[in-house]
Design an enzyme around this catalytic site. Structure first.
Site, mmCIF file in Angstrom:
data_model
loop_
_atom_site.group_PDB
_atom_site.id
_atom_site.type_symbol
_atom_site.label_atom_id
_atom_site.label_comp_id
_atom_site.label_asym_id
_atom_site.label_seq_id
_atom_site.Cartn_x
_atom_site.Cartn_y
_atom_site.Cartn_z
ATOM 1 N N ASP A 44 2.235 11.385 20.414
ATOM 2 C CA ASP A 44 1.932 9.956 20.522
ATOM 3 C C ASP A 44 0.456 9.872 20.908
ATOM 4 O OD1 ASP A 44 1.534 7.319 21.208
ATOM 5 O OD2 ASP A 44 3.047 7.250 22.791
ATOM 6 N N GLU A 58 4.957 4.183 14.984
ATOM 7 C CA GLU A 58 5.427 4.221 16.370
ATOM 8 C C GLU A 58 6.804 3.567 16.523
ATOM 9 O OE1 GLU A 58 2.097 2.596 18.510
ATOM 10 O OE2 GLU A 58 0.842 4.306 17.985
ATOM 11 N N ASP A 62 6.611 -3.436 21.882
ATOM 12 C CA ASP A 62 5.762 -2.405 22.486
ATOM 13 C C ASP A 62 4.607 -3.045 23.257
ATOM 14 O OD1 ASP A 62 3.982 -0.360 23.087
ATOM 15 O OD2 ASP A 62 4.157 0.642 21.141
ATOM 16 N N LYS A 79 -8.974 4.782 19.848
ATOM 17 C CA LYS A 79 -8.013 4.409 18.821
ATOM 18 C C LYS A 79 -8.316 3.030 18.227
ATOM 19 C CE LYS A 79 -2.964 4.081 18.261
ATOM 20 N NZ LYS A 79 -1.688 4.301 18.977
#
Ligand code: ADP
Ligand code: MG
Length: 618
Positions: free
Chosen positions: A23, A187, A211, A87
């Site tokens: 992850d 994800e 999330d 990211k």
């Protein structure tokens, strides 16, 4: 398809290799594997019992790189050398992030607004791919240290909303870290797998994955049927997360005391200390009703009900996103059968409560929300390793397919291991003014330079009407059908000129050739990516020289003699740098020329505008 392992240390092939799930998060990253005895996924932990590695990179003055917890400590003391949230930059141009540019306390280069962003630390330039590779390298080393075996293969997760360029960039980062990235998965798909969803092929389900991480929020609506995950809709806010909750608590405490926000900014040490206390308070309030501690003799108190009042608007925002996602998926809240909670911030009781209330059912929160995505990635890795025999793998393409772009670079349109059938299109443009044709060369392979790959076909798109460089829009589409036959089409969108060709992509490819091509791509990853960076820097430099030259020719009379002389010498310096194999030097010279020309370019533009308003032609 043959599965091979490559030991990078020895360069030899090995069977039965471990595949990890990773992850790669905005705030935290971690690595997970299937336990050989229990067959259950576990998050790998260092002796301090922590599985999470903060996604933060610190560069010291000697160019040494530190990743994780120790780098986090440098956020305040050395903000320009400490990179967080890389990211957010991956696969993006400066234009994509400009609205949030102030979010980054390090230097994000802004002169090429269309090209992919770079970050400058000291006199070095890093792409987000390189930055992510540092985090992945740290995770790889950790895994090797804990498992006491080389780790060369991984499944890496990305948000469902990541586009093709962002996925490709994540793949490249893995490769640069010495990992063979077997698959990039979403994800929310990984999180669902961690609850065993989709593992029974006879059960169809509609799932919502909520999330809420450190700095980002997303919700995805998934449909699983026959073991295939389909993303029906995603929604969210890439600048909303647990950090905002921390900031709300800080603000609340400042309001309680006599300290102003300006004073806080002046005292960075104190600002960081109080932020850490706020985070501790938030975490404590997930369990208890009151937080009470001291900082420098002052009492810091907050109750859960006050905290909930503070974050209410933030939580409501996320619920509105859930509503929008459902609408896009043409579903009602009651159609959702399972709700999966992901991300550390979903531990906040109010968040669980509101999400459960909105969907009208209990949420699934028994799997650790920090680890769930990595755990699911490990399950996917295990399926790819063939250990989970009941789950049939979808047909995938064994090698990447792409076309040649400027400087002989391979631009991948369909990455290896993509499901087939598969279709994708991407836009390109011309390099020279009045260019009437474009050569489309199709290649297969994993190397960054097309010369190292295998050429499948080539054709010319001709008859493009004369236009300045950069204006034509050439759309190249790849359609790989279920038999492995690739149809490549090119179309100039402004004029409608089109051309296509059919290629048989896997012709004559034995397992041995395949193994060799994959092995080559891993063993040469470092030099390949260095070459790519150099070629890209050169292309950018050449383009800048050519536009500057044109500009000067046209506007010489509007520039002072100083400006002309300085520009000529900066151009000469860039020209010289282009002949050397140093991408950082090229970027430095590009920066210098840009710095120099920006003021007069703006001035000339302003004049052009005001003249145009007066109706004059210049
Ligand atoms: P990302 O996916 O963005 O990398 P994570 O899923 O690791 O982020 O979430 C990190 C966030 O979760 C941080 O803001 C952290 O403070 C928050 N968090 C972790 N534990 C708790 C808790 N017990 N209660 C509330 N928030 C928490
Ligand atoms: Mg996450």
């Amino acid at each position: 398809m043959a599965k091979i392992g490559i030991n990078i240390a020895t360069g030899s092939l090995q069977k039965e290799e471990i595949i990890v799930g990773i992850d790669l998060g905005t705030t935290n990253s971690l690595v997970s594997v299937i336990h050989p005895d229990t067959k259950q996924p576990i998050a790998l932990k260092e002796h301090n019992n922590a599985s999470l590695v903060p996604s933060i990179i610190y560069f010291d003055e000697f160019g040494n790189i530190t990743v994780g917890e120790p780098a986090k400590d440098k956020l305040i003391s050395a903000p320009q050398n400490t990179i967080f949230s890389a990211k957010r930059l991956i696969g993006k141009s400066f234009n994509d992030i400009k609205e949030n540019a102030s979010f980054f306390s390090y230097k994000v280069i802004d002169d090429n607004k269309e090209g992919l962003v770079k970050v400058q630390v000291g006199d070095k330039f890093y792409s987000p791919v390189e930055l992510s590779s540092f985090i992945l390298k740290e995770l790889k080393q950790r895994a090797e240290h804990i498992l006491k075996t080389p780790v060369n293969k991984a499944v890496i997760t990305v948000p469902a909303y990541f586009n093709d360029a962002q996925r490709q960039a994540t793949r490249d980062a893995g490769k640069l870290a010495g990992l063979d990235v077997l698959r990039i998965i979403n994800e929310p798909t990984a999180a669902s797998l961690a609850y065993g969803l989709g593992l029974n092929k006879t059960v169809d389900k509609t799932i919502a994955v909520y999330d809420l991480g450190g700095g980002t929020f997303d919700v995805s609506i998934l449909k699983i049927s026959n073991g295939i995950f389909e993303v029906l809709a995603t929604n969210g806010d890439t600048y909303l997360g647990g950090d905002d909750m921390d900031n709300l608590i800080v603000k609340y405490w400042l309001n309680q005391s006599a300290i102003s926000e300006d004073e806080l900014k002046m005292n960075q040490q104190f600002a960081q200390a109080i932020r850490l206390k706020a985070q501790a308070a938030k975490i404590k309030l997930s369990e208890t009703d009151i937080f009470e501690e001291e900082l420098n003799g002052d009492k810091l108190i907050i109750t859960r009900s006050i905290f909930e009042e503070l974050i209410e608007p933030l939580v409501t925002k996320t619920i509105n996103s859930c509503r929008a996602a459902l609408k896009d998926a043409s579903l009602k809240a009651s159609d959702v059968e399972v709700i999966v909670m992901v991300g550390g911030s979903t531990r906040v009781p109010l968040v669980k409560e509101r999400v459960s209330q909105f969907f009208g059912r209990q949420v699934n929160d028994s799997v650790n929300p920090d680890e769930i995505v990595a755990l699911g990635a490990a399950i996917q890795a295990d399926i790819l390793a063939g250990n989970n025999k009941e789950l049939l793998l979808l047909d995938v393409t064994p090698l990447s397919l792409g076309i040649e772009t400027m400087g002989g670079l391979m631009d991948v349109l369909i990455p290896r291991n993509s499901k087939i059938p598969h279709s994708i299109s991407r836009q390109y443009t011309t390099y020279k003014d009045g260019q009437g044709g474009i050569k489309i060369s199709v290649f297969q392979g994993e190397r960054d330079m097309v010369n190292d790959n295998r050429k499948l076909a080539e054709f010319n798109l001709t008859g493009i009407p004369g236009m300045p460089a950069g204006l034509p829009k050439v759309e190249v589409s790849f359609l790989l059908n279920a038999d492995g036959i690739l149809v490549v089409k090119a179309k100039e969108l402004r004029s409608g000129v089109a051309q296509s060709i059919e290629v048989r992509s896997q012709l004559d490819l034995t397992d041995d050739t395949l193994e060799k091509m994959l092995l080559d791509s891993i063993t040469h990853a470092k030099e390949d990516i260095a070459t790519r960076a150099l070629v890209e820097a050169r292309t950018e430099g050449e383009q800048l020289l050519s536009t500057t030259e044109k500009f000067i020719q046209k506007n010489a009379s509007l520039l002072s003699s100083d400006e002309l002389v300085l520009t000529a010498s900066a151009m000469q310096a860039l020209q010289l740098a282009l002949t050397m194999n140093d991408k950082d030097l090229i970027h430095t010279k590009i920066e210098e020329l840009n710095e120099l020309s920006r003021p007069y370019a703006e001035r000339v533009m302003d004049m052009a505008v005001s003249n145009a308003m007066k109706g004059k032609v210049i």
